[in-house]
Scaffold this motif. Structure first.
Motif, PDB file in Angstrom:
ATOM      1  N   ARG A   1       0.495   4.691  -2.169  1.00  0.00           N
ATOM      2  CA  ARG A   1       0.397   3.251  -1.904  1.00  0.00           C
ATOM      3  C   ARG A   1      -0.055   2.469  -3.137  1.00  0.00           C
ATOM      4  O   ARG A   1       0.511   1.436  -3.486  1.00  0.00           O
ATOM      5  CB  ARG A   1      -0.580   3.042  -0.738  1.00  0.00           C
TER       6      ARG A   1
ATOM      7  N   ALA B   1       5.787   4.987   5.559  1.00  0.00           N
ATOM      8  CA  ALA B   1       4.705   5.971   5.547  1.00  0.00           C
ATOM      9  C   ALA B   1       4.946   7.106   6.532  1.00  0.00           C
ATOM     10  O   ALA B   1       4.550   8.239   6.296  1.00  0.00           O
ATOM     11  CB  ALA B   1       3.375   5.281   5.841  1.00  0.00           C
ATOM     12  N   ASP B   2       5.573   6.801   7.676  1.00  0.00           N
ATOM     13  CA  ASP B   2       5.816   7.820   8.695  1.00  0.00           C
ATOM     14  C   ASP B   2       7.268   7.718   9.125  1.00  0.00           C
ATOM     15  O   ASP B   2       7.647   6.836   9.893  1.00  0.00           O
ATOM     16  CB  ASP B   2       4.878   7.607   9.888  1.00  0.00           C
TER      17      ASP B   2
ATOM     18  N   LEU C   1       2.740  -4.053   0.518  1.00  0.00           N
ATOM     19  CA  LEU C   1       2.038  -3.007   1.268  1.00  0.00           C
ATOM     20  C   LEU C   1       2.616  -2.845   2.674  1.00  0.00           C
ATOM     21  O   LEU C   1       2.667  -1.734   3.207  1.00  0.00           O
ATOM     22  CB  LEU C   1       0.550  -3.329   1.337  1.00  0.00           C
ATOM     23  N   ALA C   2       3.048  -3.962   3.274  1.00  0.00           N
ATOM     24  CA  ALA C   2       3.660  -3.866   4.608  1.00  0.00           C
ATOM     25  C   ALA C   2       4.938  -3.038   4.552  1.00  0.00           C
ATOM     26  O   ALA C   2       5.201  -2.215   5.437  1.00  0.00           O
ATOM     27  CB  ALA C   2       3.953  -5.262   5.156  1.00  0.00           C
TER      28      ALA C   2
ATOM     29  N   TRP D   1       5.605  -0.736   2.257  1.00  0.00           N
ATOM     30  CA  TRP D   1       5.211   0.663   2.013  1.00  0.00           C
ATOM     31  C   TRP D   1       4.822   1.327   3.329  1.00  0.00           C
ATOM     32  O   TRP D   1       5.197   2.476   3.590  1.00  0.00           O
ATOM     33  CB  TRP D   1       4.037   0.721   1.032  1.00  0.00           C
ATOM     34  N   ASP D   2       4.073   0.607   4.146  1.00  0.00           N
ATOM     35  CA  ASP D   2       3.632   1.176   5.426  1.00  0.00           C
ATOM     36  C   ASP D   2       4.810   1.553   6.312  1.00  0.00           C
ATOM     37  O   ASP D   2       4.726   2.504   7.098  1.00  0.00           O
ATOM     38  CB  ASP D   2       2.726   0.180   6.165  1.00  0.00           C
ATOM     39  N   GLN D   3       5.915   0.823   6.202  1.00  0.00           N
ATOM     40  CA  GLN D   3       7.080   1.129   7.030  1.00  0.00           C
ATOM     41  C   GLN D   3       7.719   2.461   6.651  1.00  0.00           C
ATOM     42  O   GLN D   3       8.408   3.075   7.458  1.00  0.00           O
ATOM     43  CB  GLN D   3       8.113   0.001   6.918  1.00  0.00           C
TER      44      GLN D   3
END
Length: 395
Positions: free
Chosen positions: A114, A144-145, A137-138, A140-142
């Motif tokens: 991140r 993440a999993d 960051l939003a 990146w979070d998408q």
């Protein structure tokens, strides 16, 4: 001779544009398809693609990119698509490839950690580059999993350009990142059972059928669509669980009951009349698995309604209830223009109460013994949200 399509994606700052350009240059006949160019082609009326309101626009643009990629590949080119393409968008590529089985599809996600992605993205100076921390960051979070597609990632943290390129080439050569593109299979992990329907040529539809195809909603990790007869096994997997169903007035679902249960919920999809209900299957985009169901109910009093959800216990802690709930609120307030929506829960069901509160609904009251639960009565809490409160939460 057909070529291939390589979707090289990842969050901002992953290095996908640099690697895509170099990777394309290693093939004798290749195209570097820079997806951002398709967004920049919109000269008026465009919406920043990371905003919630951009979903319809983004679906159109990704479809255009996918069709262009497949057209080049049919001409014998290796096409490296460079852009932000989450698993929830892969259905566009599978649909475009439906009649071209000779074109190979591979999916590679560059995913540095991140902090690295944020630092790289904020260093960019090209016009129009996304450098705002929140959206970076939003996004990146998408990534993440990615569920069953998590094995399609390449960790580029701390890697030089040549090291990342070599890792991508090794993965492609080994075929580990290849995807099937039958586009009509219910087992397709990224498209689900209905995603190819807009490609089927048919006679013009009437207003009723058009209305039945409206109302779907995609989120970062989920697809909300109509419940189907073929969803029976998945729905029974969680609704037949006695513990998970302990707060329902009718108890767990028994085998053989699904068809009748679905028939009762198959009408009222347009939500035009008081009492109409729109039941959704909550589908995990990465796996294509139905992990719950959700409902919007139109109230008798004007533009008001109620929402509800029942998710598989295995999804606890994944944040799906918040993601699906916000999608329902978006449909209610943005698509249907409702004024007010309520949500109710058994007062003893702390997980449901917490989920409703996380959605931002206000607690309005406690109804003592307000809901039958088998041979007893349960206390019920009610929450509500107004359209203006929803709009303020998005500002």
């Amino acid at each position: 001779m057909s070529g291939s399509v390589i979707v090289l994606t990842g969050p901002p700052g992953a290095g996908k544009s640099t690697i895509a350009r170099v990777l394309a240059g290693t093939y004798p006949r290749a195209v570097h398809l820079h997806a951002d160019d398709f967004w920049h082609a919109i000269v008026s009326g465009g919406i920043p693609p990371y905003l919630p309101a951009s979903d319809a626009q983004n679906q159109v643009v990704v479809d255009a990119v996918a069709r262009a990629a497949v057209t080049y590949a049919r001409g014998g080119y290796t096409v490296v698509v460079d852009g932000i393409v989450g698993p929830w968008m892969l259905g566009h590529y599978r649909r475009a490839l439906r009649h071209h089985p000779g074109v190979e599809l591979q999916y590679v996600v560059l995913r540095p950690d991140r902090a690295t992605a944020l630092a790289r993205a904020r260093q960019r100076t090209d016009p129009g580059a996304l450098v705002d921390e929140g959206p970076i960051l939003a996004l990146w979070d998408q990534f993440a999993d990615l569920g069953v597609l998590d094995g399609h990632t390449v960790d580029s943290t701390g890697h030089r350009e040549d090291e990342t390129l070599r890792a991508v080439q090794d993965a492609l050569a080994g075929g580990r990142y290849r995807l099937a593109h039958d586009a009509g299979s219910p087992q397709d992990p990224a498209t689900g059972p209905e995603d190819d329907r807009d490609e089927v040529h048919h006679a013009p539809r009437g207003g009723v059928e058009d209305a039945l195809l409206l109302g779907e909603r995609r989120t970062a990790r989920l697809l909300l669509r109509r419940l189907l007869p073929g969803d029976e096994a998945a729905v029974l997997a969680y609704r037949s669980d006695a513990h998970a169903s302990r707060y329902l007035g009718h108890g767990p679902m028994e085998p053989g009951r699904y068809a009748g249960w679905l028939a009762e919920r198959a009408i009222g999809w347009p939500l035009e009349h008081p009492g109409d209900r729109r039941f959704y299957a909550v589908v995990e985009s990465a796996s294509g698995r139905v992990v719950g169901d959700a409902v919007l109910v139109r109230a008798a009093e004007g533009l008001q309604g109620e929402l509800g959800m029942f998710l598989h216990p295995e999804t606890s802690g994944l944040g799906y209830s918040l993601e699906a709930g916000r999608a329902l609120l978006g449909i209610a307030f943005d698509e249907l223009a409702w004024h007010r929506i309520v949500a109710r829960a058994d007062a003893d069901n702390r997980s449901s109460v917490r989920a409703i509160e996380k959605l931002g609904l206000r607690r309005e009251g406690l109804f003592v013994e307000g809901t039958p639960r088998g041979d007893t009565w349960a206390d019920t809490v009610q929450y509500a949200l107004l359209a203006r409160e929803w709009a303020a939460s998005l500002a």
